[in-house]
Design an enzyme around this catalytic site. Structure first.
Site, PDB file in Angstrom:
ATOM      1  N   HIS A 193       0.937  -1.228  -0.102  1.00 44.43           N
ATOM      2  CA  HIS A 193      -0.103  -0.013   0.029  1.00 44.43           C
ATOM      3  C   HIS A 193       0.813   1.276   0.179  1.00 44.43           C
ATOM      4  CE1 HIS A 193      -3.820   2.087   1.375  1.00 44.43           C
ATOM      5  NE2 HIS A 193      -2.873   2.947   1.606  1.00 44.43           N
ATOM      6  N   HIS A 234      -0.673   3.008  11.766  1.00 50.28           N
ATOM      7  CA  HIS A 234       0.512   3.884  11.619  1.00 50.28           C
ATOM      8  C   HIS A 234       0.440   4.574  12.633  1.00 50.28           C
ATOM      9  CE1 HIS A 234      -2.183   5.769   8.878  1.00 50.28           C
ATOM     10  NE2 HIS A 234      -1.690   6.815   9.077  1.00 50.28           N
ATOM     11  N   GLU A 243      -2.881  15.004  10.937  1.00 54.87           N
ATOM     12  CA  GLU A 243      -3.809  14.523   9.860  1.00 54.87           C
ATOM     13  C   GLU A 243      -4.983  14.839  10.219  1.00 54.87           C
ATOM     14  OE1 GLU A 243      -3.259  10.416   9.281  1.00 54.87           O
ATOM     15  OE2 GLU A 243      -1.418  10.392   8.328  1.00 54.87           O
ATOM     16  N   HIS A 281      -6.199  13.119  13.647  1.00 54.93           N
ATOM     17  CA  HIS A 281      -5.212  12.040  14.323  1.00 54.93           C
ATOM     18  C   HIS A 281      -3.799  12.761  14.253  1.00 54.93           C
ATOM     19  CE1 HIS A 281      -7.748   9.005  12.191  1.00 54.93           C
ATOM     20  NE2 HIS A 281      -8.278   9.034  13.621  1.00 54.93           N
ATOM     21  N   HIS A 306      -3.272   5.146  14.799  1.00 53.30           N
ATOM     22  CA  HIS A 306      -4.692   5.121  14.096  1.00 53.30           C
ATOM     23  C   HIS A 306      -4.419   4.014  12.632  1.00 53.30           C
ATOM     24  CE1 HIS A 306      -2.701   8.427  12.245  1.00 53.30           C
ATOM     25  NE2 HIS A 306      -3.291   8.184  11.241  1.00 53.30           N
TER      26      HIS A 306
END
Length: 439
Positions: A297, A340, A346, A370, A376
């Site tokens: 990803h 992560h 963010e 976050h 999260h």
């Protein structure tokens, strides 16, 4: 103050706003001077005025400025008076914002009281940095049901990146009108004055107030010449002007405070302009998504639309990232966003549909924060489903999410920490992630 009561617009759009490139537009033929920025007498009895969004001596590639040819110079105005601290639209530091390490998520902003325009409907969630030192950013939401009339706003503290979520906005700027509907973003540069009308009725959305260096396109590096957002898709307005008299309230945000003055004319009286410090609108559906065609990803930085660089290469003052419709084809890969912790902070919002990392609770018009190093990732239901999925090419086309990502932690205002639409059980989405370890 529109239509046959004084507004005059150019017949053709001015086209791509570009980044660092010169563009021009005139509402009346011959209004733009030829070969000189400030001739002894500007055409048609206009006044020549330069609007600088960067310091005069910044490198040419970074310099932002525009020449405006207007009916009256901006200098012709009465004194401004302090309007007082806004109850909802405010400076996070002045409002006593708190650095909170918890994961936070909000439902959509409640419907506004009847008669609320865009400016009165702004609601500050949090921010960082210092607007007086031109560093950092702030996150606001808006909910409005009434157009701004006889009222104009300008932000000296930074540029405004507006993300409509419900209902279109008609932004009447000094440079001309721009229409931004859900799925678009609009940028109003620092200092540019504008009025917001609501062609579809009630509207709701998000605003990133960027106090730092102006947004620009990210470097593409090994990607090469093509991909992500294309400069040609950022559209600037065609010149328009309002030649009207009568009281107009002009509100400016200056070093975190609101100031107001009553003009005897509309300041949206620019007949022609040229330069690169201009408003623009961009259709997020034109974003050329890149991703893996083998495994793993990719980091969300691959989805960056715009970036405001900081003094540290690679650590943005603020990035604007979009999660647009795309194909997922990676093999032997956990496809939703991974668990992560991140040195960047963010804030994520949702324009429409659903987000692939959350099974529920993350609603269009809502948002999550976050902050740096807060752990999260996918909720329990999403993780279990994705870990057991039979992998085949899948098109994600039922959602449009975005992120404001910043190098500094976002301090949260008291009104956001105490809001009735704050989801106080947000941590519960990660409960039930069982131990599966078996040596």
């Amino acid at each position: 103050m529109s239509g046959d009561t004084g507004t005059r617009a150019a017949r053709e759009p001015s086209g791509s706003a570009g980044f660092g490139n010169e563009h021009s537009s005139e509402a009346v033929p011959g209004a733009l001077p030829q070969g000189r920025n400030s001739p002894q007498r500007a055409p048609l009895g206009l006044y020549a005025e330069q609007l600088s969004g960067t310091a005069f001596t910044e490198p040419r590639a970074h310099n932002r400025r525009s020449w405006l040819y207007r009916i009256r110079p901006s200098a012709a105005h009465p004194p401004f008076r302090r309007a007082g601290d806004g109850a909802r639209f405010t400076d996070p530091v002045r409002a006593g914002a708190v650095h909170d390490p918890n994961r936070l998520r909000w439902d959509p902003l409640p419907a506004p009281a009847a008669g609320t325009d865009f400016l009165d409907g702004l609601w500050t969630l949090g921010g960082n940095g210092d607007s007086a030192r031109r560093a950092g950013m702030a996150i606001h939401l808006y909910a409005a049901d009434t157009p701004m009339t006889s009222r104009v706003f300008g932000d000296a503290d930074g540029e405004l990146l507006i993300v409509p979520q419900h209902g279109a906005l008609l932004l009447r700027t000094e440079f001309g009108p721009l229409r931004a509907a859900p799925g678009h973003v609009a940028l109003i540069p620092r200092g540019v004055r504008f009025r917001v009308e609501l062609p579809d009725g009630a509207a709701r959305g998000y605003v990133c107030e960027n106090h730092g260096r102006p947004f620009t396109l990210p470097e593409l590096g090994p990607v090469g010449a093509n991909g992500l957002a294309a400069p040609r898709d950022f559209l600037a307005p065609a010149a328009a002007y309002e030649d009207v008299s009568g009281p107009v309230e002009v509100v400016v945000k200056y070093c975190g405070e609101l100031w107001t003055a009553t003009y005897d004319h509309s300041p949206l009286d620019v007949v022609a302009w040229h330069g690169n410090h201009v408003p623009y609108v961009y259709d997020l559906r034109r974003f050329n998504v890149l991703g893996t065609i083998s495994y793993d990803h990719p980091d969300p930085s691959i989805f960056t639309v715009l970036t405001s660089p900081s003094g540290t290469p690679g650590q943005a003052n603020v990035d604007f990232v979009v999660f647009a419709p795309r194909w997922l084809v990676a093999e032997d890969t956990f496809r939703p966003p991974y668990f992560h912790r991140n040195v960047m902070s963010e804030y994520m919002g949702l324009v429409e549909g659903a987000y692939d990392a959350k099974a529920g609770g993350f609603l269009p018009g809502g948002g999550s924060l976050h902050n740096m190093m807060s752990a999260h990732g996918p909720d329990r239901e999403t993780h279990e489903r994705a870990a057991a999925a039979e992998l085949a090419p899948v098109k994600l086309d039922d959602g449009l999410a975005f992120m404001f990502e910043t190098r500094w932690p976002v301090a949260v205002t008291p009104q956001a920490r105490e809001a009735g639409h704050l989801q106080r059980g947000y941590d519960d989405v990660w409960r039930g992630l069982e131990r599966h370890f078996g040596p």
